[in-house]
Enzyme design. Structure first.
Site, short mmCIF file in Angstrom:
data_model
loop_
_atom_site.label_atom_id
_atom_site.label_comp_id
_atom_site.label_asym_id
_atom_site.label_seq_id
_atom_site.Cartn_x
_atom_site.Cartn_y
_atom_site.Cartn_z
N LYS A 122 0.86 -1.19 0.00
CA LYS A 122 0.00 0.00 0.00
C LYS A 122 0.89 1.24 0.00
O LYS A 122 1.96 1.24 0.64
CB LYS A 122 -0.87 -0.05 1.26
CG LYS A 122 -1.92 1.04 1.38
CD LYS A 122 -2.76 0.79 2.62
CE LYS A 122 -3.87 1.79 2.83
NZ LYS A 122 -4.70 1.47 4.02
N SER A 160 -9.59 1.27 3.05
CA SER A 160 -8.79 2.11 2.20
C SER A 160 -7.72 1.37 1.38
O SER A 160 -7.21 1.92 0.42
CB SER A 160 -8.08 3.16 3.07
OG SER A 160 -7.21 2.55 3.99
N SER A 204 -9.61 -1.37 7.03
CA SER A 204 -9.09 -1.10 5.69
C SER A 204 -8.39 -2.23 4.97
O SER A 204 -8.09 -2.10 3.79
CB SER A 204 -8.14 0.09 5.74
OG SER A 204 -8.88 1.26 5.65
N1 GLN Z 1 -13.19 3.21 6.83
C1 GLN Z 1 -12.45 3.53 7.99
C2 GLN Z 1 -12.06 4.98 7.99
O1 GLN Z 1 -12.33 5.62 7.05
C3 GLN Z 1 -11.26 2.64 8.12
C4 GLN Z 1 -10.05 3.13 7.44
C5 GLN Z 1 -8.83 2.32 7.73
O2 GLN Z 1 -8.90 1.24 8.33
N2 GLN Z 1 -7.70 2.89 7.38
O3 GLN Z 1 -11.46 5.47 8.90
#
Ligand code: GLN
Length: 474
Positions: free
Chosen positions: A77, A152, A176
């Site tokens: 990532k 994400s 994410s």
């Molecule tokens: N959807 C969650 C957020 O927007 C999780 C994001 C993540 O795990 N980085 O914070």
């Protein structure tokens, strides 16, 4: 499309009989990356470098000195630092920034002869659940290109889904890794908080952030975990818990006690086919002799608010370092120090990141600290106590990974709150720090992947992996 393998052991067998080489594998993935460039999974592909590394690994395999991950081609990532390579967190504010050191996990992967093929698109600073909050545009789901990849770590999930690499590394702050894995039909593991070093991983919300992995087999997840896990002098949040040989120690789980959330089946917000998948597995597990009981989780409605208040507060603090002076983008219109800060941040951050910095700053402000931040911390504590109590009585909690399968691209922009709420089943493990895994559980009638999630007690990754392997064979 070039043939893709579901586990490293399969690849190693074919290498041993001369059926394939690491170089040939890399060429295959590069070919798939080129064919699927429109999916937008990669921010950058390290094409030449990956080919050169592959030749070296092939030689090491022949010499019998190759590491545990020889033959594994990985995408990371784009919020994970790799010395000499750019890292952007999919944000304009880090444009042109090159890592001056490697994260501990990258060093550990490379030391075992993994090949890193590129850096994957993600939501900006890992904030989002659809990969639409990226400066580089959304990632498309390979199962249906009109739908999101999840987020994400959306690019990481699609990279594995579409055969552009063998496995991928993401980060999971509130789901994410697990949620995009479920949207793409892959396995997504978030280990216990304190299991894997975050040194060199761009921070979003430090009391939640964990490195996670996306694979097609439990064996690979186990192997990657054992390579990456364990103490690191650069990350003081790591626990001094011994790292088992997760992959070698995989074994039949025996009879288990599993709790599932009643609300996952009764809530109108959960898609009917997701409910069906859950019921289907509950029935299968019961038929196999496991104890599967429904439980009520009184704090369910507080999971998402507590998560977002705390994550945004931490984000507002972590992201204060992007000031137009230290790193990356500086506004050309800046005239003095204050305008450098203001303009660089206003122009460099995207909409969702700015919304979170503002909300996070608000909940930390003197007049509102007790009402929001301090209260959310207390709620977090209660959620943790309740979750630990359940996990001392049961081996696992079984819930859907997400309330619905991959949704159409464009919806988040119109309705961000629905997207926040859709994190309901993933944030429990993040708030409490326990390990959780998303497992593929078939497709819906439109061919979209569905995912179910298992949570286990702190540092019970081995049990979680053992049971997951068995679960996938049910
Ligand atoms: N959807 C969650 C957020 O927007 C999780 C994001 C993540 O795990 N980085 O914070």
């Amino acid at each position: 499309m070039t043939k893709s393998y579901t586990s490293l052991s399969e690849i190693r067998r074919e290498i041993a009989i001369g059926e394939v080489t690491v170089e040939k594998l890399v060429k295959g993935y590069l070919n798939n990356i080129a064919i699927n460039a429109h999916l937008n999974a990669f921010n950058e592909v390290f094409e030449n470098e990956a080919l050169v590394c592959a030749q070296k690994v092939d030689i090491r395999i022949k010499q019998g000195i190759a590491g545990k991950l020889a033959g594994m081609v990985i995408a990371i990532k784009d919020n994970i630092c790799y010395k000499g390579h750019q890292v952007s967190a999919s944000s304009k504010i880090l444009k042109g920034f090159t890592s001056i050191y490697s994260s501990t996990i990258v060093e550990r992967l490379l030391a075992e002869d993994a090949i890193i093929i590129g850096r994957c698109n993600c939501d900006e600073f890992a904030m989002g659940a659809s990969n639409e909050n990226s400066f580089f545009g959304p990632v498309k789901n390979y199962a249906d290109e009109t739908r999101v990849s999840g987020g994400s770590s959306g690019g990481s999930a699609v990279a594995v889904q579409a055969g552009m690499c063998h496995a991928a590394i993401g980060t999971d702050t509130g789901g994410s890794v697990r949620q995009p894995a479920s949207f793409c039909g892959m396995i997504g593991l978030k280990p216990t908080y304190g299991r894997i070093s975050r040194h060199g991983v761009i921070a979003y919300a430090s009391s939640f952030d964990q490195v996670g992995l996306i694979t097609q087999s439990i064996e690979d997840a186990a192997l990657l975990l054992e390579v990456m896990a364990g103490p690191d002098e650069y990350d003081s949040t790591l626990a001094n818990v011994p790292v088992p040989s997760y992959a070698n120690d995989l074994k039949a789980p025996g009879i288990k006690k599993i709790a599932y959330l009643q609300e996952a089946l009764s809530s109108p917000g959960v898609d009917a086919e997701v409910k069906n998948a859950l019921v289907n597995y509950i029935d299968k597990l019961r038929a196999e002799g496991h104890t599967v009981k429904s439980i009520a989780f009184d704090h369910l409605d507080y999971l998402v608010p507590a998560y977002y208040i705390l994550a945004m507060a931490e984000a507002s603090s972590n992201l204060s370092r992007y000031d137009g002076v230290h790193y990356g983008y500086r506004s050309p219109a800046a005239t003095d120090l204050i305008s450098t800060y203001k303009r660089s941040r206003s122009e460099g951050f995207g909409k969702e990141v700015k919304r979170r910095i503002m909300l996070g700053t608000f909940v930390l402000s003197a007049g509102y600290y007790d009402a929001y931040f301090a209260k959310a911390q207390k709620v977090r504590r209660l959620i943790r106590e309740k979750t630990d109590a359940i996990l001392s009585e049961y081996d696992f909690i079984l819930v859907p990974t997400a309330p619905e399968p991959a949704f159409p691209i464009g919806r988040v922009e119109k309705d961000p709150v629905t997207t926040y709420l859709s994190d309901i089943f993933t944030v429990q493990a993040s708030l409490t720090g326990v390990p959780a895994i998303s497992l593929p559980a078939g497709n819906n009638n439109k061919g979209l992947p569905l995912g179910l999630q298992l949570l286990a007690g702190h540092f019970k990754e081995q049990e979680l992996l053992n049971f997951s392997k068995y679960f996938l064979e049910l």
